[in-house]
Motif scaffolding. Sequence first.
Motif: not given
Length: 76
Positions: A16, A20, A40, A52, A54, A61
């Motif tokens: 993560a 990020q 995530f 992936f 968020v 999301t």
Amino acid sequence: MLHRYDVGNLVNVHDAVILQAALEHYPNATERIGCGITGFSVRTAGFGTKCFWVNRPDGTTEKLSITGAIHGSYAK
């Protein structure tokens, strides 16, 4: 990194951090981050692929492409 996860998995803390950092290089990072990031996950991305996502505190999301972050482009 993506291949270490199955669809539906949450991303671990170490990965993560990398996601990020990648997200912060998006041309529209502020829009993608929105109200914040709770973590995530890995979900389907269409055509039998996965990507992936968020996860935000408000339950929304957003797709996240590492390739898009690296190349300065993004998928909606």
